[in-house]
Design an enzyme around this catalytic site. Structure first.
Site, PDB file in Angstrom:
ATOM      1  N   PHE A 159       0.805  -1.221   0.000  1.00  8.48           N
ATOM      2  CA  PHE A 159       0.000   0.000   0.000  1.00  8.48           C
ATOM      3  C   PHE A 159       0.841   1.277   0.000  1.00  8.48           C
ATOM      4  O   PHE A 159       0.289   2.365   0.075  1.00  8.48           O
ATOM      5  CB  PHE A 159      -0.963   0.005   1.192  1.00  8.48           C
ATOM      6  CG  PHE A 159      -0.293  -0.244   2.522  1.00  8.48           C
ATOM      7  CD1 PHE A 159       0.219   0.796   3.282  1.00  8.48           C
ATOM      8  CD2 PHE A 159      -0.192  -1.533   3.013  1.00  8.48           C
ATOM      9  CE1 PHE A 159       0.827   0.555   4.496  1.00  8.48           C
ATOM     10  CE2 PHE A 159       0.408  -1.787   4.247  1.00  8.48           C
ATOM     11  CZ  PHE A 159       0.921  -0.740   4.986  1.00  8.48           C
ATOM     12  N   TYR A 160       2.156   1.174  -0.065  1.00 14.78           N
ATOM     13  CA  TYR A 160       2.984   2.368  -0.181  1.00 14.78           C
ATOM     14  C   TYR A 160       2.813   2.935  -1.579  1.00 14.78           C
ATOM     15  O   TYR A 160       3.364   2.413  -2.556  1.00 14.78           O
ATOM     16  CB  TYR A 160       4.454   2.053   0.071  1.00 14.78           C
ATOM     17  CG  TYR A 160       4.816   1.750   1.508  1.00 14.78           C
ATOM     18  CD1 TYR A 160       3.915   1.959   2.552  1.00 14.78           C
ATOM     19  CD2 TYR A 160       6.076   1.253   1.829  1.00 14.78           C
ATOM     20  CE1 TYR A 160       4.264   1.677   3.864  1.00 14.78           C
ATOM     21  CE2 TYR A 160       6.433   0.986   3.139  1.00 14.78           C
ATOM     22  CZ  TYR A 160       5.520   1.184   4.153  1.00 14.78           C
ATOM     23  OH  TYR A 160       5.877   0.900   5.459  1.00 14.78           O
ATOM     24  N   SER A 161       2.013   3.989  -1.669  1.00 15.14           N
ATOM     25  CA  SER A 161       1.701   4.637  -2.938  1.00 15.14           C
ATOM     26  C   SER A 161       1.150   3.632  -3.951  1.00 15.14           C
ATOM     27  O   SER A 161       1.555   3.596  -5.110  1.00 15.14           O
ATOM     28  CB  SER A 161       2.924   5.355  -3.510  1.00 15.14           C
ATOM     29  OG  SER A 161       2.551   6.236  -4.539  1.00 15.14           O
TER      30      SER A 161
END
Length: 207
Positions: A53-55
């Site tokens: 879910f990092y970017s």
């Protein structure tokens, strides 16, 4: 670089958290980020931490580019899963259902361009899903060869014990610094008793 054993995994004593390379703290330079990963490997840092879910997967794709010509056994990829982010960046909670975790792992493997994840862990506890179910699903990924080690993140002693009763837990990723010492009140003792390593991180706080 000194090596450390995190429960079931031996890796570098210092790891590289890659969240900031995907805009978490403002604009990040892609070239500088890739250079940072490669320099870290050159000086002996082998533990690279990311999350799907990092970017919206950007961080995993960035790591894939940074590691394109690097032998797979030269690093350990630690990946967090289960945080739900909307297209507008809004927060939607967590989803650690077994099917969701397994589906997310498939996408992570594709974005990273690898056949296995070294450490796979729920980013936070999903209150709607027993930790036993989530860890059991990751354990099935271990059995299938897609994951090597199981980790946890930001959970308490009771959850750690319940998870470890299902499958061996490699490490707990949790905030621990001079400014944040809450894990000294029970959590560290639980990890020692169960042979679970601790991957500590700290935030810089102004004021």
């Amino acid at each position: 670089m000194q090596a450390k054993t995190l429960g079931t995994l031996t890796t570098s004593a210092i790891g590289l958290g890659c969240m900031g390379m995907s805009g978490a703290y403002g604009e990040a330079d892609r070239g500088e980020s890739i250079a940072t990963v490669r320099t870290a490997l050159e000086v002996g840092i082998t533990l690279l931490d990311t999350a799907d879910f990092y970017s919206m997967g950007h961080n995993e794709q960035l790591l894939a580019d940074a590691l394109r010509d690097v032998p797979r056994d030269a690093c350990q990829l630690s990946v967090k899963v289960d945080a739900q982010i909307g297209t507008d960046g809004s927060w939607h909670g967590f989803d650690a259902r077994p099917a969701a975790v397994k589906t997310a792992a498939a996408y992570t493997l594709q974005r990273l361009g690898t056949d296995h994840i070294d450490i796979y862990r729920p980013a936070r506890l999903d209150p709607a899903v027993p930790i036993e179910d989530t860890v059991g699903a990751i354990g099935e990924l271990v059995d299938a060869g897609y994951v090597r080690h199981i980790g946890l993140s930001e959970v308490g002693s009771d959850t750690i014990g319940r998870a470890a009763a299902v499958r061996p837990i490699s490490d707990l990723q949790i905030e621990y610094s001079l400014a944040s010492r809450g894990i000294e009140d029970g959590i560290l003792d639980t990890c020692r008793e169960l042979g679970i390593g601790v991957t500590a991180y700290g935030f810089s706080r102004a004021g």
